[in-house]
Design a protein around this motif. Structure first.
Motif, PDB file in Angstrom:
ATOM      1  N   GLU A 296       0.817  -1.223   0.000  1.00  0.00           N
ATOM      2  CA  GLU A 296       0.000   0.000   0.000  1.00  0.00           C
ATOM      3  C   GLU A 296       0.846   1.267   0.000  1.00  0.00           C
ATOM      4  O   GLU A 296       0.466   2.289   0.576  1.00  0.00           O
ATOM      5  N   LEU A 347      -5.303   1.079  -2.351  1.00  0.00           N
ATOM      6  CA  LEU A 347      -6.108  -0.113  -2.084  1.00  0.00           C
ATOM      7  C   LEU A 347      -6.606  -0.753  -3.382  1.00  0.00           C
ATOM      8  O   LEU A 347      -6.643  -1.982  -3.506  1.00  0.00           O
ATOM      9  N   LYS A 350      -3.618  -2.520  -4.907  1.00  0.00           N
ATOM     10  CA  LYS A 350      -3.291  -3.703  -4.103  1.00  0.00           C
ATOM     11  C   LYS A 350      -4.265  -4.841  -4.395  1.00  0.00           C
ATOM     12  O   LYS A 350      -3.865  -6.001  -4.533  1.00  0.00           O
ATOM     13  N   THR A 351      -5.551  -4.528  -4.512  1.00  0.00           N
ATOM     14  CA  THR A 351      -6.570  -5.540  -4.804  1.00  0.00           C
ATOM     15  C   THR A 351      -6.308  -6.192  -6.156  1.00  0.00           C
ATOM     16  O   THR A 351      -6.421  -7.422  -6.315  1.00  0.00           O
ATOM     17  N   TRP A 352      -5.942  -5.386  -7.147  1.00  0.00           N
ATOM     18  CA  TRP A 352      -5.652  -5.905  -8.485  1.00  0.00           C
ATOM     19  C   TRP A 352      -4.443  -6.847  -8.451  1.00  0.00           C
ATOM     20  O   TRP A 352      -4.469  -7.940  -9.024  1.00  0.00           O
ATOM     21  N   LYS A 355      -5.096 -10.252  -6.816  1.00  0.00           N
ATOM     22  CA  LYS A 355      -5.918 -11.135  -7.645  1.00  0.00           C
ATOM     23  C   LYS A 355      -5.120 -11.783  -8.773  1.00  0.00           C
ATOM     24  O   LYS A 355      -5.407 -12.911  -9.175  1.00  0.00           O
TER      25      LYS A 355
END
Length: 387
Positions: A296, A347, A350-352, A355
């Protein structure tokens, strides 16, 4: 395990940087799945950090760790190194011999031929950029790569970008190909806190021309020259250009604002600066970018190599390489961004990354490539027997 355990040897030259990180993650993951794994690497580079890493991973490696001197540029002593690798291959009898980088790839494929294992051992190669990033003598390097490609059963690429570059350089690929993108462990997605006294900007990585550190120093000088603010920069890393970078800092009178920290583990480096800057001129799929986004950390990066693949739908946030003026503007925008907006962006990125870039997926893709290559060799041997 439902499938046969494999004997796997990885060959690399310098145990440093992202290539070494990739090999260690791969070897660790394979060993934990029950495969017998060994490593062969240069003994003259990497220093104490590499020695500690080899010591830490050794208990997992059933086929051991072998280190001896390997030269960076082409050298007559390469023949000695190939012979040493071939002796190890003859003794250890691997199912898979996997070369990493231009030197590791050359040693592995040539040694497999010398050891008489080309019919039973799958010859794998991951370029990691290597020869395909070389500008001087590019044509000569491509001639060697094309010759070695004829002795390759499966080629792995850590990004779609490098897959396209290799296809362009080799012109024709006869072996199997697979993209196995670099990935992170689950624990690497924990955020890293930044103390109040941290520098505004942070660079982490090798100090070399293709990393673009000079562009970052020039951008910092432009910001200081504008008079709006005087941010600090923390530089973590070492390399061939250390003296040149230090001289550039002095030339722009930035000594009070730039601090050099040497080599540190990346998560120890992250607290030293608020905003990470990756101004590279060439990359494949850099771990630093993955690690910064997973932690992050706000990140400014150039649109080179596979960096756009890491950013995915957020690729429009990248900037062109070699543009100190545009980099300075991006740095100023990052400083002025509201904390809530910066956190939301971090965020989303980070989510990408979580995954699409996992170490388990990378290990699984590579093992599937090995199995496919071994199956093809088995079919070829059966066809020869019945011919």
């Amino acid at each position: 395990m439902s499938e046969k355990s494999l004997r796997i040897i990885h060959v690399l030259r310098a145990p440093v940087g992202g290539l070494f990180r990739h090999v260690v993650d791969l070897a660790t993951g394979q060993a934990k799945l029950g495969h017998q794994v060994g490593l062969i690497a240069d003994s003259s580079t990497g220093g104490e950090p590499a020695s500690r890493m080899f010591q830490a991973i050794s208990p997992l490696l059933a086929l051991g760790v072998e280190r001896f001197p390997m030269r960076r540029p082409p050298h007559p002593r390469d023949i000695d190194a190939i012979v040493r690798v071939s002796r190890l291959v003859r003794r250890l009898r691997p199912d898979v011999l996997h070369g990493h980088g231009s030197k590791g790839g050359l040693y592995a494929r040539a040694a497999c031929f010398l050891a008489g294992r080309r019919q039973t051992t799958a010859r794998a190669y991951t370029p990691h950029g290597g020869s395909f990033h070389q500008q001087p003598f590019h044509s000569l390097y491509m001639c060697v790569e094309r010759l070695a490609a004829s002795c390759t059963d499966v080629l792995f690429f850590e990004s779609d970008y490098i897959a396209a570059e290799v296809a362009k350089g080799l012109r024709e690929i006869k072996g199997l190909t697979r993209v196995a993108k670099n990935g992170l462990r689950p624990d690497e997605f924990a955020p890293v806190a930044t103390p109040a006294d941290a520098a505004e900007f942070l660079y982490v990585g090798e100090l070399s021309t293709h990393k673009g550190v000079d562009t970052l120093i020039k951008a910092l000088a432009l910001i200081h020259g504008g008079g709006l603010c005087a941010p600090h920069l923390a530089i973590v890393g070492s390399g061939r250009e250390l003296n040149r970078v230090a001289a550039l800092v002095q030339r722009f009178n930035l000594n009070r604002y730039v601090s050099f920290y040497g080599v540190l583990p990346v998560r120890e480096a992250f607290p030293l600066g608020r905003i990470v800057v990756a101004p590279s001129r060439a990359e494949s799929l850099p771990y630093l970018v993955l690690e910064a986004l997973a932690a992050e950390k706000p990140l400014i990066a150039t649109d080179v190599g596979g960096v756009g693949e890491i950013f995915g739908p957020h690729r429009d946030r990248l900037i062109p390489r070699d543009r100190a003026d545009l980099l300075a503007e991006a740095m100023l925008r990052a400083l002025a961004r509201a904390p809530e907006a910066a956190q939301a962006e971090s965020l989303a990125l980070k989510t990408w990354v979580a995954k699409h870039f996992s170490v388990d997926a990378m290990v699984g893709e590579v093992l599937a490539g090995y199995r496919e290559a071994l199956a093809a060799k088995g079919a070829e041997k059966r066809a020869e027997k019945h011919a």
